[in-house]
Design a protein around this motif. Structure first.
Motif, short mmCIF file in Angstrom:
data_model
loop_
_atom_site.label_atom_id
_atom_site.label_comp_id
_atom_site.label_asym_id
_atom_site.label_seq_id
_atom_site.Cartn_x
_atom_site.Cartn_y
_atom_site.Cartn_z
N ILE A 17 -0.53 9.82 -4.86
CA ILE A 17 -1.38 8.87 -5.59
C ILE A 17 -2.70 9.55 -5.97
O ILE A 17 -3.18 9.44 -7.10
CB ILE A 17 -1.61 7.61 -4.75
CG1 ILE A 17 -0.25 6.95 -4.48
CG2 ILE A 17 -2.53 6.64 -5.46
CD1 ILE A 17 -0.30 5.86 -3.47
N TYR A 44 3.92 13.61 5.74
CA TYR A 44 4.49 12.74 4.69
C TYR A 44 5.81 13.30 4.20
O TYR A 44 5.88 13.90 3.15
CB TYR A 44 3.55 12.65 3.49
CG TYR A 44 2.22 12.05 3.83
CD1 TYR A 44 2.09 10.68 4.01
CD2 TYR A 44 1.10 12.84 3.93
CE1 TYR A 44 0.88 10.12 4.29
CE2 TYR A 44 -0.13 12.28 4.22
CZ TYR A 44 -0.24 10.93 4.40
OH TYR A 44 -1.44 10.37 4.69
N LEU A 98 -6.11 3.01 -9.57
CA LEU A 98 -5.01 3.42 -10.45
C LEU A 98 -4.53 2.24 -11.28
O LEU A 98 -4.33 2.35 -12.49
CB LEU A 98 -3.84 3.93 -9.61
CG LEU A 98 -3.65 5.42 -9.53
CD1 LEU A 98 -2.38 5.75 -8.78
CD2 LEU A 98 -3.61 6.03 -10.91
N LYS A 107 -5.64 -9.81 -0.11
CA LYS A 107 -4.94 -8.88 0.75
C LYS A 107 -5.85 -8.38 1.86
O LYS A 107 -5.43 -8.27 3.00
CB LYS A 107 -4.45 -7.69 -0.09
CG LYS A 107 -4.08 -6.50 0.75
CD LYS A 107 -2.76 -5.99 0.35
CE LYS A 107 -2.23 -5.11 1.45
NZ LYS A 107 -1.18 -4.27 0.99
N ASP A 119 0.81 -1.21 0.00
CA ASP A 119 0.00 0.00 0.00
C ASP A 119 0.86 1.27 0.00
O ASP A 119 0.39 2.35 0.28
CB ASP A 119 -1.04 0.01 1.13
CG ASP A 119 -0.40 0.03 2.48
OD1 ASP A 119 0.85 -0.04 2.54
OD2 ASP A 119 -1.13 0.13 3.49
N ARG A 120 2.13 1.10 -0.31
CA ARG A 120 2.98 2.27 -0.54
C ARG A 120 3.73 2.04 -1.84
O ARG A 120 4.04 0.91 -2.20
CB ARG A 120 3.99 2.48 0.60
CG ARG A 120 3.33 2.94 1.88
CD ARG A 120 4.36 3.48 2.86
NE ARG A 120 4.80 4.83 2.53
CZ ARG A 120 4.06 5.90 2.69
NH1 ARG A 120 2.84 5.82 3.16
NH2 ARG A 120 4.54 7.09 2.39
N LEU A 121 4.01 3.12 -2.54
CA LEU A 121 4.77 3.02 -3.76
C LEU A 121 6.22 3.35 -3.44
O LEU A 121 6.50 4.36 -2.81
CB LEU A 121 4.25 4.00 -4.81
CG LEU A 121 2.74 4.00 -5.02
CD1 LEU A 121 2.38 4.93 -6.16
CD2 LEU A 121 2.25 2.60 -5.30
N ILE A 167 -6.29 3.98 1.02
CA ILE A 167 -5.28 3.96 -0.03
C ILE A 167 -5.35 2.69 -0.86
O ILE A 167 -5.03 2.69 -2.05
CB ILE A 167 -3.87 4.13 0.59
CG1 ILE A 167 -2.85 4.44 -0.50
CG2 ILE A 167 -3.47 2.91 1.38
CD1 ILE A 167 -1.54 4.92 0.03
N GLU A 168 -5.81 1.60 -0.28
CA GLU A 168 -5.94 0.36 -1.04
C GLU A 168 -6.84 0.50 -2.25
O GLU A 168 -6.50 0.09 -3.36
CB GLU A 168 -6.53 -0.73 -0.14
CG GLU A 168 -5.49 -1.58 0.52
CD GLU A 168 -6.14 -2.73 1.28
OE1 GLU A 168 -7.36 -2.91 1.16
OE2 GLU A 168 -5.42 -3.40 2.00
N ILE A 172 -7.64 3.20 -3.70
CA ILE A 172 -7.11 4.18 -4.65
C ILE A 172 -6.02 3.55 -5.51
O ILE A 172 -6.00 3.72 -6.72
CB ILE A 172 -6.58 5.41 -3.87
CG1 ILE A 172 -7.74 6.04 -3.10
CG2 ILE A 172 -5.97 6.42 -4.82
CD1 ILE A 172 -7.32 7.08 -2.12
N ILE A 173 -5.14 2.77 -4.88
CA ILE A 173 -4.11 2.09 -5.66
C ILE A 173 -4.77 1.10 -6.62
O ILE A 173 -4.37 0.97 -7.78
CB ILE A 173 -3.12 1.35 -4.73
CG1 ILE A 173 -2.27 2.38 -3.98
CG2 ILE A 173 -2.23 0.40 -5.51
CD1 ILE A 173 -1.20 1.77 -3.10
N GLY A 211 3.50 8.71 -0.82
CA GLY A 211 2.31 8.56 0.01
C GLY A 211 1.03 8.76 -0.76
O GLY A 211 1.00 8.90 -1.98
N ILE A 212 -0.07 8.78 -0.02
CA ILE A 212 -1.39 8.85 -0.62
C ILE A 212 -1.61 10.16 -1.37
O ILE A 212 -2.34 10.21 -2.35
CB ILE A 212 -2.48 8.64 0.47
CG1 ILE A 212 -3.83 8.37 -0.19
CG2 ILE A 212 -2.54 9.81 1.41
CD1 ILE A 212 -4.85 7.86 0.79
#
Ligand SMILES: [K+]
Ligand SMILES: [K+]
Lengths: 449, 449
Positions: free
Chosen positions: A352, A441, B356, B434, A338-340, B349-350, B352-353, A348-349
């Motif tokens: 995104i 962040y 994307l 997940k 859940d992080r890039l 965030i899950e 949202i990712i 962070g979010i």
């Protein structure tokens, strides 16, 4: 003086003028002024209506390069000088005029470019705006001067000193600012095999398209390891896109008699493939006729125009960094993270959400433009799609549809050029202002628009 | 029995077969078996090659509806029955066969559809898979039976009892599963003004396209306030898209002599507008000729095909909920929020990712398909774009390009139909697995693919 600026700032904040709105207004005013001057008798040779002049000014200030009249023959030398000035204002304006304006509004500390620069340059002495503005202008002028000198070695023998110098200067300004305007009616098709023109022009627009943040970073750090995350992403992302484009253009067009097939030597074909691989990401010059390209190459060019160059550069599009984050998000999803993360930094979010917003808005803009233009356009759909993405990416490449559009269609293209140029920047202001307010962040930051 | 399943599961996990891979294999096997049966002499009238049969089977199992031969005349009754069975398997398979398979693999608790259902249905008695499977099949059969009865009132007087019944049953199955297959060579163009056909078919495919999760929720709660977030999003999103599509089709096509302009009464034009407004989001039937539509309407239809219907339904595309999250992210960005909120719930965030990743992958898939198909395709680009998005959204509408494609182009369309059908589902599995492992984000969940 200080007091009056402060009063101005106060009255602005009372009236709730947002910085992006002010900036959009300034751009619009420049376009309108440019149109008026270009419409005057001494600027053009007689066949330029106000609508044409407005389109030219909008295309120049947004450094797009789409045209409805021929720059070299329909505008006089004065008109061409005005266009070069509008290009310079439009291209550098992104960094300098915005910085100056915002400093006038008392937003020194909220100023995104500056925050970004200070962050990216790693606590260097670049702490006042004046210095930043000076750096930007000096880099631009040096690059344009060197470019002019190189181009003169080709143009002076061909056109004589005066005209050759102007040709060289105009194309150097246009190239560095990624404006894509040319004084030749077929852009640089006549110089498809000339290495000096090809290399000078591409180096100029690639430097301009990387963005000053990356340039300053490169200048100060010089070693890959010490470069900022943003610079690493921009450089590696650009390299991948360039190599990919080069290989693909060569492979797809090698035997097309309308493009590479017309060139005799392998060297010329590779040079032309190189040029057409790097120009779609915002430059807008061409040495091959895009109307003759295969559908597949056209489609690839459209995707590259949508991506564009780097943030804080003279480029348009969704930007290379946005594309990278889109790819990272896709990878992160499959890795169930859940992080890039990239190059040891994480996003962070905020980034995104920004990428989602930018991509959605960009697609919406392109779709709406296509839809409205298609109401009256009767030509080939691929040509229209090409033209609309070219406007959005402020690229300026054309398959000829802009010339066929009616007033409504041209107005749409103008609006898309305008938003394509301002939009991502405007989004950048929103993000930057937020970044300042919150420090939760402190991870790697990538500028996405 | 239990032991052998457990052994099977064990051997699967040793060999690292992921559930999506198993599911994809099952779909591929169904397609191949279907193709073999459709190729047999008793299934077709003689002009169907194995390539044609494979395309038909792929189109049926993925409930797309794109065709390369005429279903009504090139296949015998037996062939048509096989197609109807493939449609039923493909359409319901998403829910039931996947559920059964995964339960065999001992993944009851990781099973996303079930997790999702349990969550969304609010701790009802739907706790075992058998019950879920039964519910899905019962709902499908009841809807198809009622639809058949209504359609028989039109088809029996026209074709007699036997043929009329088969016409009614085939179209009811095809409509409920959003397959878009018709026994008429011009789809339902012959019934453009028939209210019974229009309303029965659209109601069937809209119910099928909402998704069983929403249907079960509606059946159990009945009041808007108590509906789950997912149901609220799906219902309100669908309503907006339908009303928008209806108004736009009517406005854009009203005087087009190739489409609405050919109809005399206002009622017929409104009925035809309604049908063409609801069919692009995955159904694939048509009562107007899409090849005659304006470019603007075609473009709007393309965007609606990209969006598709609801998750866990018979629909393809990026899904309505994904579109909503894209819009929310854009709004959140401008409001400078780092959470997305809707109907009093927030998305983390899950989601949202995931959005994307889904959007990026979808665009990439469509672009790659377009690119490869364009290498050999010589027709109109808009028609090809229409066909590729139609395949991706498993819609099945056509402007005629599929018939013009060579073997490579058809293979591309087949792959896109396959991935369009499986892809979002596959992504869903990843997310669901997940979700189980982590409980940090117990906020509102929206299924996005
Ligand atoms: K340009
Ligand atoms: K369909």
């Amino acid at each position: 003086m200080l007091k009056s600026i402060s009063d101005f700032q106060l009255s602005l904040s009372r009236r709730r003028f947002s910085p992006p709105a002010v900036l959009a207004t300034v751009y619009a005013v420049f376009i309108l002024l440019g149109a008026i001057v270009l419409r005057l008798p001494f600027s053009n040779t007689g066949d330029v209506t106000f609508e044409d002049a407005l389109f030219t000014a909008a295309s120049a200030v947004t450094v797009t390069g789409l045209i409805v009249v021929d720059t070299g023959s329909d505008y006089t030398l004065i008109g061409q000088i005005v266009i070069a000035l509008l290009i310079q204002i439009g291209g550098l304006g992104l960094m300098t005029f915005a910085a100056l304006l915002l400093s006038m509004l008392g937003m020194q500390f909220g100023l995104p470019q500056r925050l970004v620069l200070r962050d990216e340059l790693g606590q260097t002495s670049l702490r006042d705006l004046g210095q930043l503005v000076r750096l930007v202008i000096i880099v631009a002028l040096i690059c344009e001067a060197i470019g002019t000198a190189f181009l003169m070695t080709v143009f002076v023998p061909e056109f004589g000193w005066t005209h050759g110098f102007w040709q060289a200067l105009f194309h150097a300004i246009s190239a560095f600012n990624n404006a894509g305007f040319s004084l030749f009616s077929d852009s640089l098709v006549g110089y498809v095999g000339d290495p000096i023109v090809n290399i000078t022009i591409t180096v100029l627009f690639m430097i301009g398209g990387l963005g000053f943040v990356v340039l300053a970073d490169l200048y100060q750090k010089r070693r890959w390891q010490t470069l900022s995350l943003h610079s690493k992403l921009m450089l590696s992302g650009s390299l991948v896109l360039i190599v990919w484009g080069w290989v693909m253009v060569a492979a797809l067009e090698w035997n097309n008699p309308g493009t590479l097939g017309a060139l005799d030597s392998t060297g010329d074909r590779l040079l032309a493939s190189w040029f057409q691989a790097v120009t779609p990401r915002t430059a807008g010059f061409n040495t091959l006729d895009y109307a003759q390209m295969e559908t597949s190459t056209t489609l690839m060019t459209i995707t590259m125009m949508l991506v564009g160059g780097g943030p804080s550069s003279t480029a348009g599009g969704i930007k290379v960094t946005t594309l990278i984050v889109l790819c990272l998000a896709t990878l992160a999803f499959f890795r169930r993270e859940d992080r890039l993360t990239i190059f040891g930094r994480s996003l962070g979010i905020e980034e995104i959400i920004k990428v989602l917003a930018l991509t959605s808005l960009s697609l919406f803009l392109v779709l709406m433009g296509l839809f409205i233009a298609s109401l009256t356009y009767t030509g080939d759909f691929l040509d229209l799609l090409f033209e609309v993405t070219s406007a959005f990416g402020t690229v300026g490449l054309s398959r000829g549809a802009t010339g066929e559009l009616d007033s409504v269609g041209r107005a749409i293209i103008m609006v898309i050029m305008f938003v394509g140029r301002l939009g991502p920047l405007t989004l950048g202001f929103f993000l930057a202002q937020k970044s300042k307010a919150r420090v939760k962040y402190p991870d790697g930051k990538v500028f996405l628009g």
